[in-house]
Design a protein around this motif. Structure first.
Motif, mmCIF file in Angstrom:
data_model
loop_
_atom_site.group_PDB
_atom_site.id
_atom_site.type_symbol
_atom_site.label_atom_id
_atom_site.label_comp_id
_atom_site.label_asym_id
_atom_site.label_seq_id
_atom_site.Cartn_x
_atom_site.Cartn_y
_atom_site.Cartn_z
ATOM 1 N N THR A 1 -3.895 -0.517 -5.247
ATOM 2 C CA THR A 1 -3.707 -0.986 -3.811
ATOM 3 C C THR A 1 -4.947 -1.876 -3.458
ATOM 4 O OG1 THR A 1 -3.990 0.707 -2.421
ATOM 5 C CG2 THR A 1 -1.959 0.665 -3.183
ATOM 6 N N ASP B 1 -0.445 7.154 -8.342
ATOM 7 C CA ASP B 1 -1.525 7.303 -7.737
ATOM 8 C C ASP B 1 -2.464 8.666 -7.524
ATOM 9 O OD1 ASP B 1 -0.880 4.734 -6.647
ATOM 10 O OD2 ASP B 1 -0.446 5.142 -4.674
ATOM 11 N N ASP C 1 1.011 -1.199 -0.049
ATOM 12 C CA ASP C 1 -0.067 -0.105 0.035
ATOM 13 C C ASP C 1 0.924 1.388 -0.013
ATOM 14 O OD1 ASP C 1 -2.603 -1.006 -0.014
ATOM 15 O OD2 ASP C 1 -2.131 -1.776 1.942
ATOM 16 N N VAL D 1 2.439 4.928 -1.144
ATOM 17 C CA VAL D 1 2.073 5.617 -2.240
ATOM 18 C C VAL D 1 3.072 6.028 -3.299
ATOM 19 C CG1 VAL D 1 1.257 8.102 -2.271
ATOM 20 C CG2 VAL D 1 0.588 6.682 -0.165
ATOM 21 N N GLN E 1 -7.135 1.103 -2.108
ATOM 22 C CA GLN E 1 -7.945 1.889 -3.029
ATOM 23 C C GLN E 1 -9.106 1.079 -3.518
ATOM 24 O OE1 GLN E 1 -4.780 3.010 -5.895
ATOM 25 N NE2 GLN E 1 -3.839 4.630 -4.473
ATOM 26 N N TRP F 1 -6.566 9.234 -7.300
ATOM 27 C CA TRP F 1 -7.341 10.079 -6.333
ATOM 28 C C TRP F 1 -7.970 11.141 -6.962
ATOM 29 C CZ3 TRP F 1 -8.008 7.888 -1.960
ATOM 30 C CH2 TRP F 1 -6.749 7.138 -1.290
#
Length: 551
Positions: free
Chosen positions: A197, A150, A144, A146, A200, A154
């Motif tokens: 992930t 990513d 997980d 970041v 997510q 988001w």
């Protein structure tokens, strides 16, 4: 057939498995699964294949060919969320949905080579099209972690949440501008293709469930909640306690929407008593807002249902409802969410008015108000909600504020049941100007653009937005707008327009739960003039009278 000790995969072109030429897509998927296993991520999802070895139109064919090759290479590959299952027991019909994974015993057999020597982590990443990271040279990154890419996920998640706040749940805004003019459902599904992930992916599932719940489709919402539960149980997902708490709250919302109040309250009580979820409830203001607001709504419904037969119990529930609404409002401001605050402010105002209507005006929270003051207080809370909407770019306006005010305005009348047309039109509901006056210092919330001078025009404007796709109101809000428009159109003498709205209402009623259908049927038969009821032919009233519902 006995399995060989090792499976040698040569990455350099032409790619091969155990010295024999191999299809690139099948080999790529096998190496990608081996990489996921070594990195601790566990599974490879369909989204990982898109753009690398396939597009959406050929994905099923690529997966089918790969599994034929895996069988020829004598290696077992699993699919689905449960990575502990034996592949030979899995349902092959669901194989194309993924995700895909290598059992630990099979992963040990795989050797990845470059020109006959063991491939480095950087070479494997280059072959797979992944970015080479320094962390891969020294050890596996956490699943997980970041990464820069990513940001696209988001961004899409925010676009979905913004669309939901603006009422664009399923249909895009007609003539919208900017990059966020798709529907919330479209946006969250796109976010799902970008999720990298477990957290997510679980967050996407949670948001989908919340959207389906808001759309009134409890069946779809519950399916997504079941998927979320499996995702949480199959892996140690970051944010698991938060996800579990929200899963419980959305389940309780589904129960409340179905008017199963005991189940809704049981789910919320269980959440508060659970050690991990109770901790999230105490310290996470967004979760606390959701819990308190829904608990207050359940208490409000129970108080209204008991008001005629058990006044003390009804009064206690009403007091608790108002107290929990206050806690929800505080939590909303603690999390700096004006959108959450506007919802609970409207709920609080309508609760105060409804409690007064059933003889609960002597509650400690309301005792200092006279009847006129109770109405004024209710209007001011709803006006505050509308004011908050205007301070969140004006796009988050809820139909409930208009619906609540139109109910309060016509609730000012004391009509006979099934009045004649003359008796009906002689009633004097509060007009928008009178409501604005009651709002006092918050009257500026009712701007002329969104609040015309007649209630029939207020309802018509919102129905026009719904019809044109500029907004998409869920079933209960849409039916409420249709009824208010019919009432005020008939009161203005436009029976044709009233009949048209009643016809649309009759068509829409089957999508509502029985208690909500009963509310509109009773209101239709009791509040509208006999001439209009006879002309429009509403649904037949249930033989056994239900407890009065107040959606």
């Amino acid at each position: 057939m006995p399995k060989p000790a090792l499976l040698s995969i040569e990455l350099t072109s032409p790619q091969s498995v155990n010295g024999r030429r191999a299809a690139f897509q099948s080999l790529w998927l096998l190496v990608r699964m081996q990489h996921a296993h070594d990195a601790g991520a566990g599974v490879v999802r369909l989204a990982d294949l898109r753009g690398e070895v396939s597009d959406a139109s050929t994905l099923r064919m690529v997966v089918s060919r790969a599994f034929r090759d895996f069988k020829a290479w004598n290696i077992e590959v699993g699919w689905g969320e449960d990575t502990q299952r034996e592949p030979r027991f899995l349902n092959a019909e669901r194989r194309s949905q993924g995700p895909f994974w290598l059992p630990a015993a099979e992963a040990k057999r795989v050797r990845v080579l470059v020109q006959g020597r063991a491939a480095t982590a950087a070479e494997v990443a280059s072959f797979l099209g992944l970015r080479s990271r320094k962390a891969q040279a020294t050890g596996s990154p956490p699943p997980d972690a970041v990464h820069l890419q990513d940001a696209a996920f988001w961004k899409q998640l925010v676009a979905s949440q913004q669309a939901a706040r603006q009422g664009r749940l399923m249909a895009p805004v007609a003539g919208g501008n900017g990059s966020g003019n798709g529907s919330a459902l479209e946006s969250i599904r796109l976010a799902g293709t970008l999720a990298a992930t477990d957290f997510q992916r679980a967050l996407v599932t949670l948001n989908e469930a919340m959207l389906w719940r808001r759309l009134g489709d409890n069946e779809q919402a519950r399916r997504r909640l079941q998927t979320l539960k499996k995702q949480r149980l199959a892996h140690h997902v970051a944010g698991n306690d938060y996800l579990g708490a929200m899963e419980c709250i959305v389940s309780a919302w589904c129960a409340y929407t179905a008017r199963d109040l005991p189940l809704a309250q049981s789910l919320l009580s269980g959440m508060a008593e659970d050690a991990a979820r109770g901790l999230v409830l105490r310290h996470h203001p967004d979760v606390r807002f959701e819990w308190c607001n829904l608990w207050a709504l359940v208490c409000r419904s129970r108080a209204l249902a008991l008001s005629a037969e058990d006044k003390p119990a009804s009064a206690a529930l009403a007091e608790e409802s108002l107290r929990r609404f206050g806690e929800a409002l505080a939590a909303a401001f603690e999390s700096h969410s004006f959108d959450a605050a506007q919802h609970v402010a409207a709920n609080m105002g309508m609760a105060a008015w409804l409690f007064d209507r059933v003889g609960l005006s002597d509650l400690p929270a309301l005792a200092h108000d006279g009847k006129a003051d109770t109405t004024r207080r209710a209007v001011q809370w709803i006006a505050f909600s509308e004011w908050l909407c205007g301070h969140t770019d004006g796009q988050g306006r809820s139909a409930w504020n208009a619906i609540y005010l139109m109910r309060i305005a016509r609730g000012h009348c004391r009509p006979e049941k099934q009045p004649t047309l003359a008796q009906f039109r002689a009633q004097k509901p509060l007009d928008p100007a009178a409501i604005s006056k009651l709002a006092g210092p918050l009257a500026d919330a009712f701007d002329a653009t969104n609040w015309p001078a007649r209630w029939v025009d207020v309802a018509q404007a919102r129905l026009a937005d719904h019809q044109a796709g500029r907004r998409r109101y869920p079933g209960l809000q849409h039916c409420s707008l249709l009824f208010e428009h019919a009432w005020y159109a008939a009161h203005a003498g436009d029976l044709k327009a009233a009949e048209q709205s009643l016809d649309l209402l009759r068509e829409a009623l089957p999508q509502l739960v029985p208690s909500d259908r009963a509310y509109f049927t009773e209101s239709w038969n009791d509040a509208l003039p006999a001439e209009l009821v006879l002309e429009a032919k509403p649904p037949r009233r249930p033989a056994a009278r239900r407890a009065k519902s107040t959606p």
